[in-house]
Design an enzyme around this catalytic site. Structure first.
Site, mmCIF file in Angstrom:
data_model
loop_
_atom_site.group_PDB
_atom_site.id
_atom_site.type_symbol
_atom_site.label_atom_id
_atom_site.label_comp_id
_atom_site.label_asym_id
_atom_site.label_seq_id
_atom_site.Cartn_x
_atom_site.Cartn_y
_atom_site.Cartn_z
ATOM 1 N N ARG A 147 1.038 -1.386 -0.429
ATOM 2 C CA ARG A 147 0.121 -0.173 -0.112
ATOM 3 C C ARG A 147 1.085 1.502 0.599
ATOM 4 O O ARG A 147 1.855 1.302 0.990
ATOM 5 C CB ARG A 147 -0.844 -0.012 0.990
ATOM 6 C CG ARG A 147 -1.996 1.454 1.053
ATOM 7 C CD ARG A 147 -2.372 0.981 2.442
ATOM 8 N NE ARG A 147 -1.952 1.853 3.084
ATOM 9 C CZ ARG A 147 -2.593 2.751 4.557
ATOM 10 N NH1 ARG A 147 -3.285 2.338 4.192
ATOM 11 N NH2 ARG A 147 -2.041 3.258 4.918
ATOM 12 N N TYR A 159 -3.434 12.420 6.234
ATOM 13 C CA TYR A 159 -3.369 10.584 6.805
ATOM 14 C C TYR A 159 -2.656 9.822 6.199
ATOM 15 O O TYR A 159 -2.485 9.268 4.960
ATOM 16 C CB TYR A 159 -5.100 9.916 6.076
ATOM 17 C CG TYR A 159 -5.157 8.335 6.426
ATOM 18 C CD1 TYR A 159 -4.522 7.501 5.140
ATOM 19 C CD2 TYR A 159 -4.959 8.364 7.766
ATOM 20 C CE1 TYR A 159 -4.309 6.163 4.991
ATOM 21 C CE2 TYR A 159 -5.128 6.550 7.726
ATOM 22 C CZ TYR A 159 -4.855 5.839 6.689
ATOM 23 O OH TYR A 159 -4.318 4.284 6.763
ATOM 24 N N ASP A 209 -5.492 3.636 -0.214
ATOM 25 C CA ASP A 209 -6.037 4.046 0.833
ATOM 26 C C ASP A 209 -7.035 5.773 0.798
ATOM 27 O O ASP A 209 -5.757 6.620 1.278
ATOM 28 C CB ASP A 209 -5.815 4.477 2.443
ATOM 29 C CG ASP A 209 -6.694 3.645 2.879
ATOM 30 O OD1 ASP A 209 -6.428 3.434 4.419
ATOM 31 O OD2 ASP A 209 -8.006 4.038 3.034
ATOM 32 N N HIS A 211 -9.538 7.049 1.724
ATOM 33 C CA HIS A 211 -9.382 6.932 3.823
ATOM 34 C C HIS A 211 -11.098 8.132 3.712
ATOM 35 O O HIS A 211 -10.758 9.051 4.127
ATOM 36 C CB HIS A 211 -8.571 7.467 4.479
ATOM 37 C CG HIS A 211 -8.389 7.139 5.498
ATOM 38 N ND1 HIS A 211 -8.758 7.364 6.434
ATOM 39 C CD2 HIS A 211 -8.416 6.349 6.044
ATOM 40 C CE1 HIS A 211 -8.648 7.728 7.876
ATOM 41 N NE2 HIS A 211 -8.047 5.378 7.358
ATOM 42 N N GLU A 235 -9.214 1.821 -2.078
ATOM 43 C CA GLU A 235 -9.678 2.021 -0.703
ATOM 44 C C GLU A 235 -10.434 2.292 -0.415
ATOM 45 O O GLU A 235 -10.207 3.871 -0.087
ATOM 46 C CB GLU A 235 -8.541 1.164 0.294
ATOM 47 C CG GLU A 235 -9.028 1.207 1.590
ATOM 48 C CD GLU A 235 -8.269 0.421 2.209
ATOM 49 O OE1 GLU A 235 -7.004 -0.151 1.952
ATOM 50 O OE2 GLU A 235 -8.532 1.053 3.631
ATOM 51 N N GLU A 261 -13.522 -1.137 6.106
ATOM 52 C CA GLU A 261 -12.828 -1.521 7.803
ATOM 53 C C GLU A 261 -13.486 -1.015 8.617
ATOM 54 O O GLU A 261 -13.598 -1.111 9.895
ATOM 55 C CB GLU A 261 -11.548 -0.816 7.407
ATOM 56 C CG GLU A 261 -11.607 0.451 7.468
ATOM 57 C CD GLU A 261 -9.746 1.142 7.100
ATOM 58 O OE1 GLU A 261 -9.521 -0.105 6.859
ATOM 59 O OE2 GLU A 261 -9.457 1.663 7.916
ATOM 60 N N ARG A 282 -13.217 -5.705 3.289
ATOM 61 C CA ARG A 282 -12.489 -5.353 4.142
ATOM 62 C C ARG A 282 -12.961 -5.047 5.753
ATOM 63 O O ARG A 282 -12.551 -5.139 6.559
ATOM 64 C CB ARG A 282 -11.671 -3.335 3.468
ATOM 65 C CG ARG A 282 -10.860 -3.690 2.572
ATOM 66 C CD ARG A 282 -10.469 -2.591 2.969
ATOM 67 N NE ARG A 282 -9.557 -2.034 3.734
ATOM 68 C CZ ARG A 282 -8.442 -2.287 5.088
ATOM 69 N NH1 ARG A 282 -7.436 -3.283 4.120
ATOM 70 N NH2 ARG A 282 -8.209 -1.564 5.340
ATOM 71 N N GLU A 338 -4.408 -6.943 5.378
ATOM 72 C CA GLU A 338 -3.474 -6.568 5.148
ATOM 73 C C GLU A 338 -2.442 -6.742 6.205
ATOM 74 O O GLU A 338 -3.273 -7.258 7.605
ATOM 75 C CB GLU A 338 -4.934 -4.967 5.784
ATOM 76 C CG GLU A 338 -3.438 -3.860 6.586
ATOM 77 C CD GLU A 338 -4.173 -2.480 6.996
ATOM 78 O OE1 GLU A 338 -5.624 -2.356 6.798
ATOM 79 O OE2 GLU A 338 -2.989 -1.451 6.565
ATOM 80 N N TRP A 401 -11.371 11.998 8.007
ATOM 81 C CA TRP A 401 -10.137 11.919 8.256
ATOM 82 C C TRP A 401 -9.942 10.487 7.525
ATOM 83 O O TRP A 401 -10.861 9.685 7.718
ATOM 84 C CB TRP A 401 -10.359 11.995 10.073
ATOM 85 C CG TRP A 401 -8.904 11.262 10.097
ATOM 86 C CD1 TRP A 401 -7.911 12.478 10.052
ATOM 87 C CD2 TRP A 401 -8.485 10.320 10.775
ATOM 88 N NE1 TRP A 401 -6.816 11.938 10.175
ATOM 89 C CE2 TRP A 401 -6.559 10.380 10.414
ATOM 90 C CE3 TRP A 401 -8.742 9.149 10.752
ATOM 91 C CZ2 TRP A 401 -6.266 8.806 10.445
ATOM 92 C CZ3 TRP A 401 -8.276 7.902 10.941
ATOM 93 C CH2 TRP A 401 -6.453 8.210 10.894
HETATM 94 C C1 CS2 Z 1 -6.373 2.467 7.898
HETATM 95 C C2 CS2 Z 1 -6.292 2.416 9.200
HETATM 96 O O1 CS2 Z 1 -4.776 0.674 7.912
HETATM 97 C C3 CS2 Z 1 -6.096 1.368 7.214
HETATM 98 O O2 CS2 Z 1 -6.386 0.997 6.095
HETATM 99 O O3 CS2 Z 1 -7.683 3.068 7.312
HETATM 100 O O4 CS2 Z 1 -5.188 2.454 9.642
HETATM 101 C C4 CS2 Z 1 -7.094 3.793 10.104
HETATM 102 O O5 CS2 Z 1 -6.832 4.268 9.476
HETATM 103 C C5 CS2 Z 1 -6.970 3.106 11.834
HETATM 104 O O6 CS2 Z 1 -7.176 1.809 11.430
HETATM 105 C C6 CS2 Z 1 -7.484 3.755 12.036
HETATM 106 O O7 CS2 Z 1 -8.108 3.860 13.277
HETATM 107 MG MG MG Z 2 -8.042 2.074 5.335
#
Ligand code: CS2
Ligand code: MG
Length: 401
Positions: A147, A159, A209, A211, A235, A261, A282, A338, A401
């Site tokens: 990634r 991020y 990502d 995000h 992602e 996630e 995910r 991941e 975020w």
């Molecule tokens: C992120 C995460 O790993 C990822 O794909 O989206 O690091 C996410 O930001 C954190 O789990 C938030 O606690």
């Molecule tokens: Mg993520």
């Protein structure tokens, strides 16, 4: 056999984790991850006040019945706190069942479907030049998928990029504030992947990502601009409450999409899966109701050509990682896992049998999950208040975020 005790253990070996340990009258124990980044104590309280009292005296073999009792019995269904608490109980009961059977949990899930679990690493750096060397280190370590996240010229921070070895976004007791610009981001990301492909060629599996930060049409533009670089996935392109919003992205780009996630139940992703609006789901053991519910999600996904791509950031403990690997090894529609390595002190608090070899993670052959928590050591790391950042646009508007 009966459950005689259930301990909720909060520890902070570099970052906060919440672990449930279930004890039976025959001395067999099981562990489950209940960590919800930035909301750890909410889940700890839910377990302590509303779950542990009803577990005492139950038969640990009745995993499904316990799951339904905790889900339907709560009346107030779903949500990240409830489902992380249920996940911890479910995971611990699968751990116990494996130990009693004398088998690693993946054997109870149908046995091995692959040689190992293909994992992806994180390459994160402020500049394109430095992320290229990060990727090179991942490839040298044997990772088959990486990634890629970089800083955004014109933005102070963003991020996924810290410049340190371990990226931990929940760093301060109160939320730090980041500033975001979609225009700067959409201008920059295609340059990153052009440079990565030029350096590493066409076949290294690359992920990115987003995000949750774009609108569907912006995500469509990003997906189209990344098509020449053939990502394995883009992602969380948009906030995913509006599942139908993904139709708009799908109409414009062939860049594969991964999401999930932040989901905690099959209902959060049912339309995305059955409408083939995504390519990878995910959802994780710790946040989507444990092994029992995660299998339901992956089984639905298998009907629609959707593969797994479970979340595995450092704020999901080694207990979750161990459980994830047993599921990943057994399901037919595994995609990627991941794998953000934990800190050495975290690995010490959570001794485990999983290990990395040739780009694969292997859960090991221990009965159960092959992971535990060293409670004495855990006690040396008291909880530390930590909140995830808040993001704002340059005009001050709050943004994902
Ligand atoms: C992120 C995460 O790993 C990822 O794909 O989206 O690091 C996410 O930001 C954190 O789990 C938030 O606690
Ligand atoms: Mg993520």
């Amino acid at each position: 056999m009966r459950i005689t005790e259930a301990r909720v253990i909060v520890t902070c070996p570099g970052r906060n984790f919440v672990t449930l340990k279930i004890v039976t009258d025959e001395g067999v124990t099981g562990v489950g991850d209940a960590t919800l980044n930035g909301r750890e104590l909410a889940v700890a309280a839910y377990l302590t006040e509303h779950v542990v009292p009803v577990l005492i005296g139950r038969d640990p073999a009745r995993i499904e019945d316990t799951w339904q009792y905790l889900y339907q019995g709560a009346y107030w269904r779903r949500g990240p706190v409830t489902m992380s608490a249920i996940a911890a109980v479910d995971t611990a009961l699968w751990d116990i069942k494996g130990k009693i059977a004398g088998l690693p949990v993946y054997q109870l899930l149908g046995g091995r479907s692959r040689a190992g679990v293909t994992v992806y690493a994180h390459a994160q750096a402020v500049s394109i030049e430095s992320v290229l060397s990060e990727i090179s280190s991942c490839v040298d370590l044997g990772y088959q998928a990486v990634r890629v996240q970089t800083g955004i010229p014109g933005l102070e921070s963003t991020y996924g990029v810290s410049g340190q070895a371990f990226y931990e976004p929940a760093s301060a007791a109160l939320p730090a504030e980041n500033v975001w610009s979609t225009a700067h981001y959409l201008d920059h990301v295609p340059r990153v992947f052009a440079a990565v492909r030029a350096e590493f060629g066409p076949t290294l599996r690359l992920l990115h990502d987003v995000h949750h930060r774009l609108t569907p049409i912006e995500a469509a533009r990003l997906g189209r601009s990344l098509e020449p670089y053939h990502l394995t996935w883009m992602e969380d392109p948009v906030p995913a409450e509006l599942q139908e919003g993904f139709r708009l992205i799908r109409q414009h780009t062939t860049t594969p999409i991964a999401v999930g996630e932040v989901f905690n139940s099959i209902w959060d992703c049912q339309e995305l899966i059955t409408g083939q609006l995504i390519d990878y789901i995910r959802t994780s053991v710790v946040h989507a109701g444990g092994i029992t519910h995660l299998r339901r999600i992956f089984d639905l996904a298998a009907l629609y050509h959707v593969r797994s791509g479970s979340h595995g950031a450092t704020d999901l403990s080694p207990v979750c990682m161990a459980a994830a690997l047993h599921v990943d090894l057994a399901i037919p529609n595994f995609g990627l896992q991941e794998y953000m390595r934990h800190t050495p002190e975290t690995d010490e608090v959570f001794p485990h049998s999983y290990h990395f070899e040739d780009g694969y993670l292997h859960p090991g052959e221990e009965p159960g999950l092959g992971v535990d928590i060293d409670e004495e050591l855990a006690g040396r790391y008291p909880y530390r208040p930590a909140a995830l950042p808040v993001n704002r646009l340059q005009d001050g508007t709050v943004h994902s975020w």
